[in-house]
Scaffold this motif. Structure first.
Motif, short mmCIF file in Angstrom:
data_model
loop_
_atom_site.label_atom_id
_atom_site.label_comp_id
_atom_site.label_asym_id
_atom_site.label_seq_id
_atom_site.Cartn_x
_atom_site.Cartn_y
_atom_site.Cartn_z
N LYS A 17 0.83 -1.20 0.00
CA LYS A 17 0.00 0.00 0.00
C LYS A 17 0.86 1.26 0.00
CE LYS A 17 -3.92 -2.11 2.36
NZ LYS A 17 -4.86 -1.97 3.47
N VAL A 39 -3.51 2.92 0.83
CA VAL A 39 -4.33 2.13 -0.07
C VAL A 39 -3.40 1.56 -1.16
CG1 VAL A 39 -4.94 4.06 -1.60
CG2 VAL A 39 -6.50 2.14 -1.37
N GLU A 40 -3.78 0.45 -1.73
CA GLU A 40 -3.00 -0.08 -2.84
C GLU A 40 -3.09 0.92 -4.00
OE1 GLU A 40 -3.85 -4.21 -3.80
OE2 GLU A 40 -4.36 -4.56 -1.69
N HIS A 42 -3.21 0.90 -7.15
CA HIS A 42 -4.15 0.71 -8.27
C HIS A 42 -5.59 1.05 -7.90
CE1 HIS A 42 -4.23 -3.26 -6.28
NE2 HIS A 42 -5.49 -3.31 -6.68
N TYR A 43 -5.87 1.24 -6.61
CA TYR A 43 -7.21 1.66 -6.18
C TYR A 43 -7.37 3.19 -6.15
CZ TYR A 43 -8.46 -3.06 -4.62
OH TYR A 43 -8.77 -4.40 -4.57
N TRP A 44 -6.31 3.92 -6.47
CA TRP A 44 -6.38 5.38 -6.44
C TRP A 44 -6.66 5.93 -7.83
CZ3 TRP A 44 -7.35 8.90 -3.08
CH2 TRP A 44 -7.10 10.25 -3.37
N ILE A 51 -10.79 7.37 -4.18
CA ILE A 51 -10.52 5.94 -4.18
C ILE A 51 -11.48 5.29 -5.17
CG2 ILE A 51 -10.60 3.86 -2.77
CD1 ILE A 51 -9.77 5.63 -0.41
N ALA A 52 -10.96 4.33 -5.94
CA ALA A 52 -11.75 3.65 -6.97
C ALA A 52 -12.93 2.90 -6.35
CB ALA A 52 -10.86 2.69 -7.76
N ASN A 54 -14.04 0.01 -6.88
CA ASN A 54 -13.84 -1.42 -6.61
C ASN A 54 -12.95 -1.69 -5.40
OD1 ASN A 54 -11.51 -0.51 -7.86
ND2 ASN A 54 -11.26 -2.33 -9.14
N CYS A 55 -12.56 -0.66 -4.66
CA CYS A 55 -11.75 -0.83 -3.46
C CYS A 55 -12.64 -1.38 -2.33
CB CYS A 55 -11.12 0.49 -3.03
SG CYS A 55 -10.12 0.37 -1.54
N ARG A 58 -13.59 1.25 0.41
CA ARG A 58 -13.79 2.56 -0.20
C ARG A 58 -14.61 3.52 0.66
NH1 ARG A 58 -16.65 6.16 -2.95
NH2 ARG A 58 -15.75 7.12 -4.80
#
Length: 102
Positions: A17, A39-40, A42-44, A51-52, A54-55, A58
């Motif tokens: 993260k 957060v990871e 790829h979730y940003w 935040i995306a 699909n997190c 979220r």
């Protein structure tokens, strides 16, 4: 003064993260304040500064980001209403009202 939420992609913890922070820009000078959450990467979503969808966490994470941003914006409005110049010194002065406690 500009305020935006950012993901510090250049920093990656052992759990994969990256930390989230708020970047303040005033007269081409930046100050970054950590939000204390990560957060990871790829979730940003950099475009929307959120935040995306699909997190898995979220709702809680985005709520924390939104509350912190709203607190700082409220403090900026208070300073402007009192005719106090908005800069890093006045925004982060411990003697002033702390936006995170109001």
């Amino acid at each position: 003064m500009k305020i935006k939420a950012i993901c510090r992609h250049e920093i990656v913890y052992k759990n994969g993260k990256s930390p989230l922070a708020i970047r303040f820009t005033h007269q081409r000078t930046h100050k970054t304040v950590s939000l204390g959450i990560s957060v990871e990467p790829h979730y940003w979503d950099k475009e929307t500064e959120t935040i995306a969808a699909n997190c898995p966490e979220r709702a809680a994470l985005q709520g924390q980001i939104d509350n912190t941003l709203a607190s700082y914006r409220k403090k900026i409005q208070r300073l402007e209403a009192l005719d106090i110049p908005v800069n890093f010194d006045t925004l982060f002065d411990a003697k002033q009202i702390n936006p995170l406690k109001s």
